[in-house]
Design a protein around this motif. Structure first.
Motif, mmCIF file in Angstrom:
data_model
loop_
_atom_site.group_PDB
_atom_site.id
_atom_site.type_symbol
_atom_site.label_atom_id
_atom_site.label_comp_id
_atom_site.label_asym_id
_atom_site.label_seq_id
_atom_site.Cartn_x
_atom_site.Cartn_y
_atom_site.Cartn_z
ATOM 1 N N ARG A 2 -3.058 23.923 -37.176
ATOM 2 C CA ARG A 2 -2.840 24.323 -38.561
ATOM 3 C C ARG A 2 -2.746 25.847 -38.770
ATOM 4 N N GLY B 160 -0.003 17.301 -37.874
ATOM 5 C CA GLY B 160 -1.211 17.069 -38.669
ATOM 6 C C GLY B 160 -2.500 17.502 -37.980
ATOM 7 N N GLY C 295 -0.211 13.304 -41.667
ATOM 8 C CA GLY C 295 0.633 14.502 -41.585
ATOM 9 C C GLY C 295 0.136 15.566 -42.556
ATOM 10 N N TRP C 296 0.745 16.740 -42.456
ATOM 11 C CA TRP C 296 0.336 17.865 -43.315
ATOM 12 C C TRP C 296 0.987 17.762 -44.694
ATOM 13 N N ASP D 21 5.402 17.905 -37.504
ATOM 14 C CA ASP D 21 4.372 17.542 -38.483
ATOM 15 C C ASP D 21 3.277 16.761 -37.748
ATOM 16 N N ARG E 193 -3.543 10.606 -36.926
ATOM 17 C CA ARG E 193 -4.011 11.433 -38.046
ATOM 18 C C ARG E 193 -2.895 11.600 -39.075
#
Ligand SMILES: NC(=O)c1ccc[n+]([C@@H]2O[C@H](COP(=O)([O-])OP(=O)(O)OC[C@H]3O[C@@H](n4cnc5c(N)ncnc54)[C@H](OP(=O)(O)O)[C@@H]3O)[C@@H](O)[C@H]2O)c1
Length: 253
Positions: A201, A196, A100-101, A194, A98
């Motif tokens: 979150r 993600g 990263g943020w 990180d 997925r």
């Protein structure tokens, strides 16, 4: 022929559910890092394969026709090794990783290369919440701050080496409980990988809501030449194109 799904993430779990629903022959593999993992809906083996040779032996003895590496973005060794051995054996491999943020305008994030850089940057008066996992504890040795709290899934095996303590809890977490946790502990700095992950979150949203500083450890690089997709849907489409899965229509299942 059988698919091997290297697991340990929520994406791997979603893939396993789709494989089970479409009756695609598949094995899941978990490292055994979590002592009591939630069961997956396909046959699952647990624990390391026993190095390169053990992995190659498993793949050949179980008729593995393709591999999906859906391990965590920070599980760099298994990803590099799987890429190398699948290339050598000519086995199709897909990496599901997925994205990263990305920080928003109100986020106070600093990306750091590793724990050493984070240790250099954290001020001595900081109360630090480490969301970097139990296995990261040795890398934090020498961290000199006011207090440290490390979140772990399993009950801790030994004493905590800093002022502060372990926080035992299992995801998912929500925004309200993360805000409450950070307030109760008097956290000033959050450190996280990180990853993600959607279910990871809320801690970042809680940090933003409280105006906390965040240090995010950068991901290890993806090995050159590895075929990577960012979503479960793209992984399902790839499975549909495998000769031994044709007819399963898993991406529409
Ligand atoms: N690193 C993280 O931050 C993190 C966070 C959440 C979940 N996880 C999950 O925890 C597992 C271990 O992470 P790690 O960072 O320790 O991995 P790693 O450093 O890349 O791998 C270390 C060793 O663990 C074994 N291994 C890893 N994933 C495996 C799997 N899915 N099935 C069987 N063996 C596996 C392999 O042992 P052998 O050489 O003996 O085969 C591998 O050489 C991964 O599956 C990952 O998805 C990791």
């Amino acid at each position: 022929m059988t698919l091997l799904l290297l697991s340990g993430t929520s994406e791997a779990r979603r893939l396993a559910e789709r494989l089970a629903a479409a009756k695609v022959p598949a094995w899941a593999s978990l490292a055994g890092a979590t002592r009591t993992p939630a069961p997956l809906p396909i046959p699952t083996r647990q624990g390391g394969f026993g190095g390169d040779e053990g992995f190659a032996r498993f793949v050949t003895s179980h008729g593995i026709g393709a591999v999906i590496d859906a391990t965590h973005p920070f599980a760099a060794r298994i990803t590099a090794r799987t890429h190398r051995i699948c290339s050598e054996l000519g086995i199709p491999l897909l990496r599901l990783e997925r994205p990263g943020w990305q920080p928003g305008p109100a986020d106070r994030w600093t990306f750091v290369a590793d724990e050493s850089e984070a240790k250099r940057r954290l001020p001595p008066e900081a109360v630090v919440f480490l969301a970097t996992g139990r296995q990261s504890l040795p890398a934090w040795s020498g961290l000199a701050v006011r207090r440290v709290h490390l979140r772990v899934i399993d009950p801790p095996a030994g004493p905590f080496p800093f002022p502060g303590g372990f926080v035992q809890a299992r995801a998912p977490f929500d925004l309200a409980s993360e805000i409450d946790q950070f307030r109760r502990l008097g956290v000033t700095h959050l450190v996280a990988k990180d990853s993600g992950a959607g279910d990871a979150r809320p801690k970042l949203d809680a940090a933003r809501a409280l105006g906390l500083e965040v240090m995010l450890l950068r991901r290890p690089p993806v090995p050159p030449g590895l075929h990577v997709v960012p979503t479960v849907d793209e992984a399902l489409a790839w499975i549909d194109r495998l000769p031994f899965c044709s007819g399963a229509s898993i991406s529409g299942a």
